[in-house]
Write an enzyme that holds these catalytic residues in place. Structure first.
Site, PDB file in Angstrom:
ATOM      1  N   CYS A  50      10.891  67.654  45.750  1.00  0.00           N
ATOM      2  CA  CYS A  50      10.228  68.574  45.105  1.00  0.00           C
ATOM      3  C   CYS A  50       9.930  69.904  45.954  1.00  0.00           C
ATOM      4  CB  CYS A  50       8.989  68.185  44.427  1.00  0.00           C
ATOM      5  SG  CYS A  50       7.787  67.172  45.711  1.00  0.00           S
ATOM      6  N   ASN A  51       9.809  69.907  47.322  1.00  0.00           N
ATOM      7  CA  ASN A  51       9.501  70.631  48.260  1.00  0.00           C
ATOM      8  C   ASN A  51      10.685  71.352  49.048  1.00  0.00           C
ATOM      9  OD1 ASN A  51       6.953  71.201  47.902  1.00  0.00           O
ATOM     10  ND2 ASN A  51       6.229  69.364  48.632  1.00  0.00           N
ATOM     11  N   GLU A 114       3.241  62.922  55.743  1.00  0.00           N
ATOM     12  CA  GLU A 114       3.530  61.911  54.367  1.00  0.00           C
ATOM     13  C   GLU A 114       4.542  60.976  54.663  1.00  0.00           C
ATOM     14  OE1 GLU A 114       5.743  62.503  51.723  1.00  0.00           O
ATOM     15  OE2 GLU A 114       6.601  64.345  52.013  1.00  0.00           O
ATOM     16  N   GLY A 115       4.362  59.969  53.948  1.00  0.00           N
ATOM     17  CA  GLY A 115       5.514  58.941  54.195  1.00  0.00           C
ATOM     18  C   GLY A 115       6.744  58.893  53.055  1.00  0.00           C
ATOM     19  N   GLN A 116       6.654  59.317  51.919  1.00  0.00           N
ATOM     20  CA  GLN A 116       7.694  59.497  50.881  1.00  0.00           C
ATOM     21  C   GLN A 116       9.000  60.157  51.444  1.00  0.00           C
ATOM     22  OE1 GLN A 116       6.281  60.867  47.298  1.00  0.00           O
ATOM     23  NE2 GLN A 116       7.940  59.686  46.044  1.00  0.00           N
ATOM     24  N   GLY A 191       7.737  56.688  37.510  1.00  0.00           N
ATOM     25  CA  GLY A 191       8.529  56.709  38.496  1.00  0.00           C
ATOM     26  C   GLY A 191       7.432  56.556  39.929  1.00  0.00           C
TER      27      GLY A 191
END
Length: 428
Positions: A50-51, A114-116, A191
């Site tokens: 998304c980024n 962030e971990g994702q 999701g």
């Protein structure tokens, strides 16, 4: 051969540009096929979140490879090259290597640490291999980046308590709504991001949560993960009815076009009915025209920056510790990379000596005659191969281990001259 990355991110492009360049997972195979069909691109990997959208390539002629990627992005997004360029960044070799390491470690994320993103880099590696975009060089690079990302998370504290896009969206909702417990909340999608939304909403006191999804099974599966909370599930045809009864709506679906717009909301909302929409999808799920409705507020991923900034300063010092670990992984990749330029010399030397061995063995066996048994031939075959391997072993080990670039190149040139070797393209 050189590594390069061409891309854009939350730092270089707003969401309305990022969504045009997004490459959803179902389109990855065709995108890789198109990119590898260009004459100057040997390897390719696509990281789309998304980024960010980043395309990593290995190219013999770097400038040509970058032009081909830019052309592909222009065609894919239907944006002219000249307007696209102002949002793109291009990084070459050392900078590209450093970049993917920082990305995997979460140091380049909107949400620092962030971990994702590590799972997303891992998926990029898997898809690149599956669709034949990733070969020797990018395979090694992505493996090293994944190692770097894991080390940063296990050997530093940067990942501890890190906010995510989902948690930042919930934080923003709490700021705007004040009391989440009193709000009816709807989540569109079931999701990973939706799971995180439920997790953070529950932790902030939300008690009236509904999940709307195309698949009832996936929605119910998500709700079961929070069985101690009364979460309702609905199918997509019920979406507008559920939204009409909601105070807050979070959207996190894989739709490539907006699924909510002014016209749809006007049909179900009462005049001046308040509604807040938090869209964390790219491409966006909510059309910008919803903001024309009185008492309707829409927020997207770019609106989360203020929330994230509160968390940033405390994590910046932790990032410095992580950067030192990355330097070790970058050095490990660089040593491997520099050893690649010895491959053609070593391969050529081994090939030449193997040819001599086979020719001389054939001569010897022909002189011994047909009565010489197969078992004896196997023994002599093994003997000659063993002699060759032992003679070549030390020179090859020393050549690969030579870390001084100029000294290693002098050694290679000496070998090439003494043995009259014909070597192909060298890595640069």
């Amino acid at each position: 051969m050189n590594i390069a990355v061409v891309g854009l991110s939350h730092k270089t492009a707003p969401v309305e540009i990022r969504e045009k360049l997004s490459i959803p997972e179902p389109q990855t195979e065709s995108a890789i096929a198109q990119l590898t069909s260009y004459p100057h691109i040997d390897e390719v990997a696509i990281l789309s979140t998304c980024n960010r959208l980043e395309i990593y390539i290995v190219a013999g002629e770097t400038d040509h490879g970058i032009r081909e990627v830019t052309q592909f992005l222009s065609e894919h997004s239907k944006l002219p090259v000249h307007s696209l360029r102002q949002h793109l960044f291009v990084l070459l070799h050392e900078d590209a290597v450093m970049h993917i390491m920082r990305v995997a470690a979460g140091l380049d994320s909107l949400v620092l640490g962030e971990g994702q993103i590590l799972a997303q880099v891992k998926n990029t590696h898997k898809l690149g291999q599956q669709y034949n975009g990733i070969k020797t060089i990018l395979n090694r690079l992505f493996k090293q980046a994944l190692t770097a990302g894991k080390r940063v998370r296990t050997e530093t504290s940067i990942g501890t308590g890190a906010v995510s896009i989902s948690s930042a969206a919930v934080e923003l909702a709490q700021i705007k709504a004040e009391n989440l417990a009193a709000c009816r909340v709807t989540i569109l999608g079931a999701g990973k991001m939706s799971r995180l939304l439920v997790q953070h909403l529950v932790s902030k006191g939300a008690t009236q949560i509904s999940i709307v999804n195309r698949s009832r099974e996936r929605a119910q599966e998500l709700a079961k993960q929070f069985s101690e909370h009364p979460i309702r599930t609905h199918l997509l045809p019920e979406m507008m009815t559920v939204i009409a009864e909601s105070h807050l709506v979070f959207t996190s679906t894989s739709a490539t076009e907006p699924i909510l717009d002014r016209a749809k909301l006007e049909m179900v909302l009462a005049p001046n009915q308040p509604l807040m929409l938090f869209d964390i999808s790219v491409p966006r799920n909510v059309h910008t025209d919803v903001n024309e409705l009185a008492n309707v507020q829409a927020f997207n991923v770019d609106d989360l920056k203020a929330v994230v900034a509160q968390n940033y300063e405390s994590r910046r010092k932790m990032a410095q510790e992580a950067e030192r670990l990355l330097e070790e992984e970058i050095e490990a990749f660089d040593i491997w990379w520099r050893s690649l330029e010895t491959v053609s010399t070593i391969s050529s030397l081994r090939s030449k000596i193997e040819t001599i061995r086979e020719q001389e063995l054939e001569k010897a066996l022909s002189r011994l005659g047909s009565e010489f048994g197969d078992k004896h031939q196997e023994v002599i075959e093994a003997l000659t191969r063993g002699i060759v391997n032992k003679i070549l072993h030390d020179p090859m080990v020393q050549l690969r281990a030579q870390q001084d670039v100029e000294a290693r190149r002098r050694c290679m040139q000496t070998l090439q001259m003494l043995f009259n070797l014909d070597v192909g393209e060298q890595f640069s």
